[in-house]
Every structure is written in structure tokens, then in C-alpha cells.
Design an enzyme around this catalytic site. Structure first.
Site, PDB file in Angstrom:
ATOM      1  N   TRP A 101       0.807  -1.232   0.000  1.00  0.00           N
ATOM      2  CA  TRP A 101       0.000   0.000   0.000  1.00  0.00           C
ATOM      3  C   TRP A 101       0.830   1.266   0.000  1.00  0.00           C
ATOM      4  CZ3 TRP A 101      -3.999  -1.862   4.239  1.00  0.00           C
ATOM      5  CH2 TRP A 101      -4.932  -2.713   3.626  1.00  0.00           C
ATOM      6  N   LYS A 102       2.107   1.156   0.291  1.00  0.00           N
ATOM      7  CA  LYS A 102       2.981   2.342   0.346  1.00  0.00           C
ATOM      8  C   LYS A 102       2.404   3.356   1.324  1.00  0.00           C
ATOM      9  CE  LYS A 102       4.473   1.223  -4.288  1.00  0.00           C
ATOM     10  NZ  LYS A 102       5.071   1.657  -5.532  1.00  0.00           N
ATOM     11  N   GLU A 133      11.324  -6.178  -9.269  1.00  0.00           N
ATOM     12  CA  GLU A 133      10.548  -4.983  -9.613  1.00  0.00           C
ATOM     13  C   GLU A 133      11.421  -4.003 -10.391  1.00  0.00           C
ATOM     14  OE1 GLU A 133       7.050  -4.502  -6.622  1.00  0.00           O
ATOM     15  OE2 GLU A 133       8.797  -3.497  -5.805  1.00  0.00           O
ATOM     16  N   GLY A 178       1.358  -2.690  -6.212  1.00  0.00           N
ATOM     17  CA  GLY A 178       1.210  -1.380  -5.574  1.00  0.00           C
ATOM     18  C   GLY A 178      -0.169  -0.799  -5.818  1.00  0.00           C
ATOM     19  N   GLY A 179      -0.263   0.075  -6.813  1.00  0.00           N
ATOM     20  CA  GLY A 179      -1.499   0.819  -7.079  1.00  0.00           C
ATOM     21  C   GLY A 179      -2.754  -0.046  -7.139  1.00  0.00           C
TER      22      GLY A 179
HETATM   23  P1  PGA Z   1       2.977  -0.550  -8.717  1.00  0.00           P
HETATM   24  O1  PGA Z   1       3.986  -0.732  -7.488  1.00  0.00           O
HETATM   25  O2  PGA Z   1       2.179  -1.826  -8.814  1.00  0.00           O
HETATM   26  O3  PGA Z   1       2.105   0.624  -8.309  1.00  0.00           O
HETATM   27  O4  PGA Z   1       3.782  -0.274  -9.920  1.00  0.00           O
HETATM   28  C1  PGA Z   1       4.594  -1.963  -7.224  1.00  0.00           C
HETATM   29  C2  PGA Z   1       5.533  -1.816  -6.073  1.00  0.00           C
HETATM   30  O5  PGA Z   1       6.210  -0.785  -5.974  1.00  0.00           O
HETATM   31  O6  PGA Z   1       5.646  -2.733  -5.220  1.00  0.00           O
END
Ligand code: PGA
Length: 253
Positions: free
Chosen positions: A10-11, A167, A233-234
Site C-alpha cells: 500500500w505504500k 521490480e 502497488g497501485g
Molecule cells: P505498482 O507498485 O504496482 O504501483 O507499480 C509496485 C511496487 O512498488 O511494489
């Protein structure tokens, strides 16, 4: 056969209300995905809430980072012992945003990996190259150096209880997902590198893809032989998208 993993990252996002909505929804989806490990990694401040909401379901949770120390005068940090007390299964270490914005070197990331592992968490080691490194053909060199720092400190066997997330930095949050061919080649290269230390460990370790992985791109990515799921992430902030990604993993379990 490696059990696929779909893990949200989720950051720095979420409110009490969105966390409640997402965890309730993902707990139900995880209960229907018995052959996939489903998890969310949340900002530390929400981990207690996630624990209360997800306990008893198949949804697991983790942290987005983990300090090298277990306690003491380290203002602002989160200890692996504390994370474990709040029911975390996983701890992401070495995300490119931490390597980049917090100057975390391969050695610091390896120490965080060890700290998580020694205290009963499953480290999720993020690795991956920048766009310039990709253009220069250095992808595998970068990934190998990031993994080697962990092997030097913890030994190859440490990967029996860890996950790797490849990543590519140029794909994170950009909408530029790596093609299944690019990702598969790198995952295969990572596994071959691990094989030079231990064939058994290399065969067993789950290697996730991360970087703009979404409902559309997940099915083909997850059908590649060396891609064992995704770090998301998103799309992990949207119920429909994350659910569709879990479905894609189920289809390849
Ligand atoms: P993202 O991020 O799916 O939004 O590109 C992935 C991550 O940073 O783990």
C-alpha cells in the site's frame, strides 16, 4: 510446485475507512483462494487495524520495511519483534523507494533481511534495475548483486524462508509493465543464479513480479514458468483490481 503469492504494497496510502473496506473485501477473497497466498503490506500505523480485521481469515499481512534493531534508541523505526507481535507474516525489505529515497545500500537491505528473518518474519527482498541500467543491459548484474549481499550475510538457505520480488524501477507506478517475456527472462536468470549456490533453494523460492502489474497484465505474467505471483502497488488499493489479480494467480496455482 510453488504456491503463488499475491501481495499488496500500500505504500503511503490509506485511511481508517479505506483500510477497513479493503481488508474486509480481501479477507473474503483470500478465503476463496486457498491455493494462493494472499497478503497486504500496510503502513505501520495501520498494522494493528489490519490484524484486528483479518485475523481468522486466509488473508496474511506484513510491513513495508523493518528495522535492523529489535529495540532501543532508534526514533521512528519499527522493530521486527513489534511487527511479529501484531501478527505480521511478511516484511518487505529493499523496496526501490527505500533504496532511492532513504539511501539504503545492498548491505543495509541485507541487514534488514536478516533482522526480519531472525525474528520470525518472512522477508520479501525487492530487487530490480533502473531504466538506465536496463538500457545498458545490466539488469541481471544489478539483481545478482542485490541478492549476493543477502547470501553473503545470511547464507543461501535463508531463501528457504524468504520471497524475492523482481521490480524493475522503470515499471513501478509508471503504467509500463514489463512484458511477460522480459520478466520471465529475468526471473529465469535470477533462479539460475541461485542455482549456482543451491539447486534445491532455487527451485523452491517464490519470485514475484512487481511494477504496474494489474488485472490486464497479471494473467500472462503469472502463466510464465518462473513467475510465482506479484507484488502489487497501485492495484492493491482497488478491490476489483486486486481481486482480479488474485483470480489470475488462482488460475496458475
Ligand atoms: P505498482 O507498485 O504496482 O504501483 O507499480 C509496485 C511496487 O512498488 O511494489
Amino acid at each position: 510446485m510453488r504456491t503463488p503469492v499475491v501481495m499488496g504494497n500500500w505504500k503511503l496510502n490509506g485511511t481508517k475507512s479505506t483500510v477497513t473496506e479493503l481488508v474486509k473485501a480481501f479477507s473474503t477473497v483470500a478465503n476463496d483462494a486457498k491455493n494462493v497466498d494472499v497478503a497486504v503490506c500496510a503502513p505501520a500505523v495501520f498494522i494493528g487495524m489490519v490484524e484486528s480485521l483479518a485475523t481468522g481469515s486466509n488473508l496474511k499481512w506484513g510491513s513495508e520495511d523493518c528495522d535492523v534493531h529489535t529495540q532501543g534508541a532508534f526514533t521512528g523505526e519499527n522493530s521486527p519483534v513489534m511487527l511479529k507481535e501484531f501478527g505480521c507474516t511478511y516484511a518487505i525489505v529493499g523496496h526501490s523507494e527505500r533504496r532511492g529515497y532513504h539511501n539504503e545500500t545492498n548491505e543495509v537491505v541485507a541487514a534488514k533481511f536478516k533482522s526480519a528473518l531472525d525474528n520470525g518474519l518472512v522477508p520479501v527482498l525487492c530487487i530490480g534495475e533502473s531504466e538506465a541500467e536496463y538500457d545498458a543491459g545490466k539488469t541481471l548484474d544489478v539483481c545478482k548483486a542485490e541478492i549476493k549481499a543477502v547470501i553473503d550475510l545470511c547464507g543461501i538457505e535463508a531463501f528457504n524462508n524468504a520471497i524475492i520480488a523482481y521490480e524493475p524501477i522503470w515499471a513501478i507506478g509508471t503504467g509500463k509493465t514489463a512484458t511477460p517475456e522480459i520478466a520471465q527472462n529475468v526471473h529465469k536468470g535470477i533462479r539460475e543464479f541461485l542455482k549456482t549456490f543451491s539447486a534445491e533453494v532455487a527451485d523452491g523460492v517464490r519470485i514475484l513480479y512487481g511494477g504496474s502489474c494489474n488485472a490486464k497484465t497479471a494473467p500472462e505474467l503469472f502463466s510464465q514458468p518462473d513467475i510465482d505471483g506479484g507484488l502489487i502497488g497501485g492495484a492493491s488499493l482497488k478491490v476489483a483490481d486486486f481481486t482480479a489479480i488474485i483470480e489470475a494467480a488462482k488460475a496458475n496455482a
